[in-house]
Design a protein around this motif. Structure first.
Motif, short mmCIF file in Angstrom:
data_model
loop_
_atom_site.label_atom_id
_atom_site.label_comp_id
_atom_site.label_asym_id
_atom_site.label_seq_id
_atom_site.Cartn_x
_atom_site.Cartn_y
_atom_site.Cartn_z
N ASN A 1 60.08 107.88 9.39
CA ASN A 1 60.71 107.90 8.07
C ASN A 1 59.84 108.55 7.00
OD1 ASN A 1 63.02 106.62 9.01
ND2 ASN A 1 62.12 104.61 8.73
N PRO A 2 59.43 109.81 7.20
CA PRO A 2 58.66 110.47 6.14
C PRO A 2 59.50 110.60 4.88
CG PRO A 2 59.39 112.06 7.78
CD PRO A 2 59.76 110.70 8.30
N THR A 3 58.86 110.44 3.73
CA THR A 3 59.59 110.50 2.47
C THR A 3 59.23 111.70 1.62
OG1 THR A 3 57.95 109.08 1.43
CG2 THR A 3 59.89 108.00 2.38
N GLY A 4 58.14 112.36 1.94
CA GLY A 4 57.73 113.51 1.14
C GLY A 4 57.08 114.58 1.98
N GLY A 5 57.03 115.77 1.45
CA GLY A 5 56.50 116.91 2.17
C GLY A 5 55.03 116.79 2.54
N LEU A 6 54.28 115.97 1.81
CA LEU A 6 52.86 115.84 2.09
C LEU A 6 52.53 114.71 3.05
CD1 LEU A 6 51.46 116.47 -1.50
CD2 LEU A 6 51.72 118.09 0.38
N ASP A 7 53.52 113.92 3.45
CA ASP A 7 53.29 112.81 4.38
C ASP A 7 52.72 113.30 5.71
OD1 ASP A 7 54.23 111.07 2.50
OD2 ASP A 7 56.08 110.56 3.58
N GLY A 8 52.98 114.53 6.07
CA GLY A 8 52.54 115.06 7.35
C GLY A 8 51.04 115.19 7.49
N GLY A 9 50.31 115.15 6.38
CA GLY A 9 48.86 115.21 6.46
C GLY A 9 48.28 114.10 7.31
N ALA A 10 48.99 112.99 7.40
CA ALA A 10 48.52 111.85 8.19
C ALA A 10 48.50 112.16 9.68
CB ALA A 10 49.41 110.64 7.93
N ILE A 11 49.25 113.16 10.11
CA ILE A 11 49.32 113.49 11.54
C ILE A 11 48.96 114.95 11.81
CG2 ILE A 11 50.89 111.63 12.14
CD1 ILE A 11 53.19 113.68 12.07
N GLY A 12 48.24 115.56 10.90
CA GLY A 12 47.75 116.91 11.12
C GLY A 12 48.67 118.04 10.71
N LEU A 13 49.71 117.74 9.95
CA LEU A 13 50.62 118.78 9.45
C LEU A 13 50.32 119.05 7.98
CD1 LEU A 13 54.00 117.51 10.95
CD2 LEU A 13 52.52 119.31 11.86
N ARG A 14 50.39 120.30 7.59
CA ARG A 14 50.14 120.62 6.18
C ARG A 14 51.30 120.19 5.29
NH1 ARG A 14 45.76 124.06 5.23
NH2 ARG A 14 44.93 124.97 7.12
N ARG A 15 52.49 120.63 5.63
CA ARG A 15 53.69 120.30 4.86
C ARG A 15 54.84 120.05 5.81
NH1 ARG A 15 53.83 120.07 0.13
NH2 ARG A 15 55.24 121.00 -1.27
N ILE A 16 55.73 119.19 5.36
CA ILE A 16 56.95 118.91 6.12
C ILE A 16 58.11 119.48 5.32
CG2 ILE A 16 58.45 117.11 7.03
CD1 ILE A 16 56.04 115.26 7.10
#
Length: 151
Positions: A108-123
């Motif tokens: 349940n990501p809520t924002g584009g920057l949440d992906g930093g927690a798993i190694g993604l720059r932006r979602i």
């Protein structure tokens, strides 16, 4: 995840941080091997073979000594941690002791920057708009995929 690992011959260690965590209250026999996060180093020393370590509410861990000791066994250990994306992307507290995350599952990501927690720059925004239970993103080496986890 613990059940699947156990079926494949892994030992599952449930490092509980809160009595209210679902990992603490479950009656699943696979998750009965519980310890305090401070004891993880000793548990890894006394356990042979492949080990899956589950830690819920990582933000509640005050000292990283046990986690750091367990990381000395990373050749045979997989550590799965759960916390908020804000905590996981920060380098405060126990996060200073963990290597940067390059793979993970984000529910349940809520924002584009949440992906930093798993190694993604932006979602992409369209990936954050589905709030159904169990929907999320799996990232491995920077490559995201949609997932649905049974709830």
């Amino acid at each position: 995840m613990g059940v699947l690992a156990s079926e494949q011959g892994w030992t599952v260690v449930n490092a509980t941080t809160s009595r209210r965590s679902p990992l603490s209250t479950t009656s699943e026999p696979v998750l009965a091997n519980r310890c305090d996060p401070d004891e993880l180093g000793d548990v890894m020393e006394s356990t042979s073979g492949r080990v899956l370590v589950l830690i819920d509410d990582l933000q509640r861990v005050e000292k990283a000594d046990g986690i750091e000791a367990a990381l000395g066994h990373r050749d045979r250990m997989l550590m799965v941690v759960a916390s908020s994306p804000d905590f996981l992307t920060g380098r405060a507290g126990v996060m200073r002791s963990l290597p940067p995350m390059t793979a993970g599952m984000l529910l349940n990501p809520t924002g584009g920057l949440d992906g930093g927690a798993i190694g993604l720059r932006r979602i992409p925004q369209e990936w954050t708009s589905d709030s159904r239970a169990g929907r999320g993103i799996l990232a491995v080496a920077g490559e995201p995929s949609h997932i649905q986890v049974p709830t």
